[in-house]
Every structure is written in C-alpha cells, then in structure tokens.
Scaffold this motif. Structure first.
Motif, PDB file in Angstrom:
ATOM      1  N   CYS A 169       2.730  -4.639  -2.793  1.00 40.42           N
ATOM      2  CA  CYS A 169       1.995  -3.430  -1.985  1.00 40.42           C
ATOM      3  C   CYS A 169       2.259  -2.102  -2.586  1.00 40.42           C
ATOM      4  O   CYS A 169       1.279  -1.294  -2.972  1.00 40.42           O
ATOM      5  N   ALA A 170       3.580  -1.814  -2.545  1.00 37.37           N
ATOM      6  CA  ALA A 170       4.099  -0.648  -2.932  1.00 37.37           C
ATOM      7  C   ALA A 170       3.608  -0.283  -4.593  1.00 37.37           C
ATOM      8  O   ALA A 170       3.407   0.766  -4.893  1.00 37.37           O
ATOM      9  N   LEU A 171       4.006  -1.402  -5.486  1.00 35.79           N
ATOM     10  CA  LEU A 171       3.590  -1.324  -6.887  1.00 35.79           C
ATOM     11  C   LEU A 171       2.052  -1.035  -6.932  1.00 35.79           C
ATOM     12  O   LEU A 171       1.607  -0.217  -7.639  1.00 35.79           O
ATOM     13  N   ALA A 172       1.011  -1.498  -6.420  1.00 38.56           N
ATOM     14  CA  ALA A 172      -0.199  -1.687  -6.142  1.00 38.56           C
ATOM     15  C   ALA A 172      -0.795  -0.143  -5.918  1.00 38.56           C
ATOM     16  O   ALA A 172      -1.494   0.525  -6.671  1.00 38.56           O
ATOM     17  N   ARG A 173      -0.018   0.387  -4.863  1.00 33.42           N
ATOM     18  CA  ARG A 173      -0.457   1.690  -4.460  1.00 33.42           C
ATOM     19  C   ARG A 173       0.073   2.697  -5.409  1.00 33.42           C
ATOM     20  O   ARG A 173      -0.478   3.771  -5.551  1.00 33.42           O
ATOM     21  N   GLY A 174       1.389   2.469  -6.149  1.00 32.82           N
ATOM     22  CA  GLY A 174       1.661   3.389  -7.061  1.00 32.82           C
ATOM     23  C   GLY A 174       0.621   3.380  -8.192  1.00 32.82           C
ATOM     24  O   GLY A 174       0.661   4.606  -8.753  1.00 32.82           O
ATOM     25  N   TYR A 175       0.061   2.346  -8.495  1.00 36.43           N
ATOM     26  CA  TYR A 175      -0.897   2.282  -9.700  1.00 36.43           C
ATOM     27  C   TYR A 175      -2.489   2.845  -9.218  1.00 36.43           C
ATOM     28  O   TYR A 175      -3.279   2.780  -9.908  1.00 36.43           O
ATOM     29  N   GLY A 176      -2.440   3.220  -7.782  1.00 33.33           N
ATOM     30  CA  GLY A 176      -3.713   3.693  -7.335  1.00 33.33           C
ATOM     31  C   GLY A 176      -4.444   2.484  -6.761  1.00 33.33           C
ATOM     32  O   GLY A 176      -6.019   2.760  -6.503  1.00 33.33           O
ATOM     33  N   VAL A 177      -4.230   1.154  -6.525  1.00 33.93           N
ATOM     34  CA  VAL A 177      -4.929   0.153  -5.925  1.00 33.93           C
ATOM     35  C   VAL A 177      -4.832   0.100  -4.371  1.00 33.93           C
ATOM     36  O   VAL A 177      -3.623  -0.062  -4.050  1.00 33.93           O
ATOM     37  N   GLN A 178      -5.722  -0.116  -3.748  1.00 37.45           N
ATOM     38  CA  GLN A 178      -5.329  -0.430  -2.056  1.00 37.45           C
ATOM     39  C   GLN A 178      -4.850  -1.878  -1.985  1.00 37.45           C
ATOM     40  O   GLN A 178      -5.143  -2.874  -2.856  1.00 37.45           O
ATOM     41  N   ALA A 179      -3.816  -1.802  -1.316  1.00 37.55           N
ATOM     42  CA  ALA A 179      -3.020  -3.057  -0.977  1.00 37.55           C
ATOM     43  C   ALA A 179      -2.940  -3.679   0.556  1.00 37.55           C
ATOM     44  O   ALA A 179      -2.735  -2.562   1.464  1.00 37.55           O
ATOM     45  N   MET A 180      -2.723  -4.646   0.688  1.00 34.58           N
ATOM     46  CA  MET A 180      -2.721  -5.273   2.178  1.00 34.58           C
ATOM     47  C   MET A 180      -1.552  -6.374   2.254  1.00 34.58           C
ATOM     48  O   MET A 180      -1.572  -7.091   1.027  1.00 34.58           O
ATOM     49  N   ARG A 181      -1.014  -6.364   3.426  1.00 32.23           N
ATOM     50  CA  ARG A 181       0.020  -7.750   3.264  1.00 32.23           C
ATOM     51  C   ARG A 181      -0.604  -8.493   4.372  1.00 32.23           C
ATOM     52  O   ARG A 181      -0.878  -8.306   5.695  1.00 32.23           O
TER      53      ARG A 181
END
Length: 525
Positions: free
Chosen positions: A484-496
């Motif tokens: 999730c942190a990686l995705a948000r770092g690349y600008g992608v919405q993330a959910m767990r």
C-alpha cells in the motif's frame, strides 16, 4: 528532402504502430525528435516494465506494438520480459538506439557491440541496417515479420545519426505494403483430419493460447460440442481458450510428462490446437502418450510442430482450420460429457484469507467479462477451478514463467481494452519484479486493478522445494513489504483487505473507480 526519420514515421503511421512503449536514453532522442501529435508515448521506469506493458497491449490487440529501448543496457534490462513475449507469440517491434556509425567500431560508450546478436534467440528476426538508407526497409520488414504467424518479437538497432539522412527513391512503396499468410490446409488434409476425428471412439481436445489469440474460442466450442469431446487447457497456459464453465471443460493440464499421459489414458485420439506438445515444467519422466493413443496437433508455429516428441502436426491458420473442421465434420452420436461439479465455496475463517476464498469473492464481484492477469503462480490451479472465464481474451499469464509480467501487462492490456476491467492477481514475490508499472498506471490514469496476494513467501518455490526434497534452502521468504505504501508512493490509490467483507468492499470500490487501484490481501501461505 525526405529524411529517414520522416519516412519511418510514415510507415509506422500507415501500419498502425502509433503507440510507443519506452524508456529513452541519449541514443534514442533523435528518433523521438518532433514526436507527432497523432502518436502517443507510454513511458515506463524500467525496460522490463516497458516491454511487459507492450506485451500485454499487443496480445490484447492482436497487432504489433512498438518498443523503444536504450542500446545494449536497455535491451539487457528487457531480456527477461522478452522471454515471455517470445513464448506467447507476441508481435512486438523492439527498436534500440545505437551509437553513431563512426563510433561503433571503436566501441565508444553506449555502442551496442554486435547489436543484432544481443536479443537472439528470443526474437524472430534481428537486424542493424548496413547504412542509413536501409533503415525504412528494415523497419517495414520488422513490422511484417512480427505480425505474420507464428507472431513474435523482432529487434531493430539503428545508429542515431541515421535518422537525419536522406532516403533513396522508392521508399514510398513501403508505406502501405500488406503481407498476409494464407494458411488453410489442403482439402485432402482437412478431409482426412475430419474423418479421423469422426472415426475416433473417444477423442479429446487440448486447446492452447493461440486459439484465444486468433479469436477462435467460439469455433473450439462448436467443434467440441459437435464431436462431444472433453476439452483440456494446455499445461502452463498463458491464455484461456475455452469457457471454464462449459460442460466439456475439464481444467488445466499439469506440466509433467507422466501426469499428462495419465490424464489422457483411455482416449484414442488427442487433438491439440494452438499449443506446444507439450510445455512441460517439473521433471516427471514417463510415457509421452498412453499406449494406443494417437495425437494430432494444429499449430501456427513450425518450431512447435517440429520439436514435439510425438504425434502428427499440421502447420496452418488456426482460426480458419477450426472453422473448416466445424463445417466438414459430422456430428457424433455419443452423449456430451457431463459437467464437472464446481468446488464448494471456501469457508470463512478468522485470520489471513485462503486463496480459495479470494477467488470466490473475485468470481462473485468482478464483471462477467473481466480480464484476469495472473502471476500468483502458487495459486494458479485454484484460480482455474474457481474463476468463471467465458469471454474471448479473459486471461493472461507469463508464457515463459518469467516473473514481472503481470503487473505491467495488466497496464498494457487495460490500455488496449478500455471497455473491460482488467484485474491483476499477483503474488507478493512476483509483484516486486514489475512494481514500476504502478507509476505508469497513475501517470496515464489507466484504471487497472492490482490484487496483491501477500503471504510473505515465494509460494511456488516452496512447493518446488518439497517436490525436489530441498526444503532447507535459503531465500524463499519475502517479509516486511508494505505494498500500500509502495502504491501510494507511485501515485496509485491503495487499500488493505483483511477479511472477506473488506475484500468485497475494496473490489466494489475499485471497480467503481476510473483510476488504478491496488488491493493488498494477506493470505495463507
């Protein structure tokens, strides 16, 4: 004056290669100069990701896509992904910049020494033209070579000082050329094959990825129904060529010699369409075929035909041949195969979700025409049993088993198929090989959904360690990754998602979104 640059862009435009996938270096900048407004450039942050996105895009479109890599270093970074494209018959025109001609001989920095040899044997054709005036012809040849059966990647290295040179007369003839392969078997061959199928007492069909690639799933269904044949998917199938909910469907063949032979026991004729015979994996020696069983393969690839260890082969256009077989074969009198019972829904339990539960929820929530891109290799058999894939082009998998395919391929496939939803089902070990594709998905707002099955280990390797009786080896676990942190770092919405309800809600939210979404799901190892 018409330059090489102008002539090549006109060829690309007329042949429909107006989407580029690339990561440029200095050698490629002159090729990209004055980039036309009717072209689009999809940037990836690593060449393996670039080629993976192009692979997915070209497979989904069925037409060549252009990849632009940086000399030898960029080509080397993309070679792992190239193995998947080669094995999936993906039509790619891979271009790479080269040092200026006067500097190649002294092996200056960024010179691609022996450029044409570098990507072999993973390409159908590879070339560095001997002079600038040959570049348009080489590009035209590359496009047609990639697009004709068996389709596949090609490679073209161009010194960057060639683009400004003047072309020679006659280059305009290359722009609108068409090259087609007429691949229908002779009437005698078709008649003989139809009679052999009719006369078989218990035939079975094995379909492979090239059936789906040529849009012939419907013909495969018609032939199976006409002859009341059970149907298996070829082992390690990178595409789904038969509806998994159809009564004739029997599942995915395993990838071992003895296991395949055991499952084919009792059939007197095996018809293999659009697949290698067979793509084995784990070492499991045995008889290639049961005693008394005959095999006939229909393939578009002469290499697959000649390297098969058993059976007869017909090299032909798969879609046309299946269609003609449906017309020339008489309906069998035997009853249709009985449908296999679907597995019971996986029970709800506390803690990490079982992979079976994840696939049950996907099957429940996803649209019927969803496209699944799989790289959760340890759960592939579960996926095939629990997901109902009924539409053409509903499934993609790394054809050579090279990790890093699914995440970028999902981006490329979604780009090619904007009217369908693409869902990548990716293991936590696999995801790290192509994670940079998240940035491209965010930057170009490509609404693919990435479901990361997180179990903290290389599940397929753990299974193999048991098969090989080497359970004590190091390097099988990958703990401590926050996707999730990686995705948000690349600008992608993330959910767990930590439960069935939260996974269901996350999927519904992702499907309602018009942007890329990553869902991290903790699963049982």
């Amino acid at each position: 004056m018409t330059t090489v640059h102008q002539a090549c862009y006109e060829i690309l435009r007329e042949q429909g290669l107006t989407t580029f996938f690339g990561n440029p270096g200095s050698n490629e900048l002159p090729f990209l100069k004055d980039f036309p407004k009717d072209f689009r450039y999809i940037l990836g942050l690593h060449e393996g990701t670039v080629l993976g996105m192009a692979d997915g895009f070209a497979q989904a479109n069925g037409k060549p896509a252009l990849v632009n890599l940086h000399s030898a270093a960029g080509t080397g970074n993309a070679m792992g992904a190239l193995t998947n494209a080669w094995n999936s018959h993906t039509p790619l025109v891979v271009t790479a910049g080269q040092q200026v001609r006067s500097m190649v001989g002294v092996e200056a920095l960024l010179a691609n020494v022996d450029a044409a040899s570098l990507p072999r044997p993973l390409v159908k054709w590879s070339c560095e033209p001997t002079c600038a005036q040959e570049v348009p012809l080489a590009l035209s040849r590359a496009i047609h070579t990639a697009a004709t059966p068996a389709k596949g990647p090609v490679y073209l290295s161009v010194p960057y000082d060639d683009w400004k040179e003047e072309v020679k007369p006659g280059v305009e003839h290359l722009v609108s050329r068409r090259v087609e392969l007429a691949g229908l078997p002779s009437p005698d061959t078709l008649y003989s094959l139809a009679r052999r199928l009719e006369q078989a007492s218990n035939p079975v069909m094995v379909v492979g990825p090239d059936v789906d690639a040529c849009g012939a799933n419907g013909s495969a269904v018609e032939l199976a129904e006409k002859l009341s044949m059970p149907v298996w998917m070829a082992p390690s199938a990178p595409r789904c060529s038969f509806p998994t909910s159809h009564p004739c469907f029997r599942g995915l063949l395993p990838a071992g010699i003895a296991s395949i032979s055991r499952l084919l026991d009792g059939y007197d004729l095996v018809l293999v369409v659009g697949a290698p015979v067979f793509r084995y994996h784990q070492y499991e020696p045995g008889d290639y075929l049961p005693k008394g069983t005959r095999l006939i393969a229909i393939t578009c690839d002469i290499n697959e035909a000649t390297r098969a260890p058993m059976g007869d082969a017909i090299i032909a256009d798969i879609a046309l041949t299946l269609r003609m077989l449906c017309e020339t074969t008489n309906k069998a009198s035997r009853p249709m195969p009985l449908s296999l019972s679907r597995p019971e829904p996986a029970p709800e339990r506390p803690g990490p979700l079982a992979p079976e539960r994840v696939f049950d929820i996907l099957d429940e929530v996803a649209p019927h025409d969803a496209i699944y891109v799989n790289e959760s290799t340890s759960t592939t058999n579960i996926l095939w049993k629990r997901l109902r894939m009924t539409e053409q082009g509903s499934y993609y998998f790394a054809a050579a088993g090279g990790l890093g395919f699914a995440l970028p391929a999902a981006v490329g496939i979604q780009l090619a198929k904007p009217d369908r939803r693409v869902i990548g089902v990716i293991g936590d070990g696999s995801a790290n090989y192509g994670i940079q594709a998240l940035w491209t998905a965010a930057q170009y707002n490509i609404p693919a959904i990435f479901v990361i099955l997180k179990n903290g280990t290389y599940g397929a390797l753990r299974w193999f360690a048991g098969v090989l009786q080497v359970e004590d080896v190091p390097g099988l676990d990958v703990p401590g990754i926050d996707f999730c942190a990686l995705a948000r770092g690349y600008g992608v919405q993330a959910m767990r998602a930590a439960s069935s309800d939260s996974l269901r809600q996350s999927l519904q939210q992702a499907l309602a979104s018009k942007s890329p979404v990553l869902i991290e799901v903790e699963t049982l190892a």
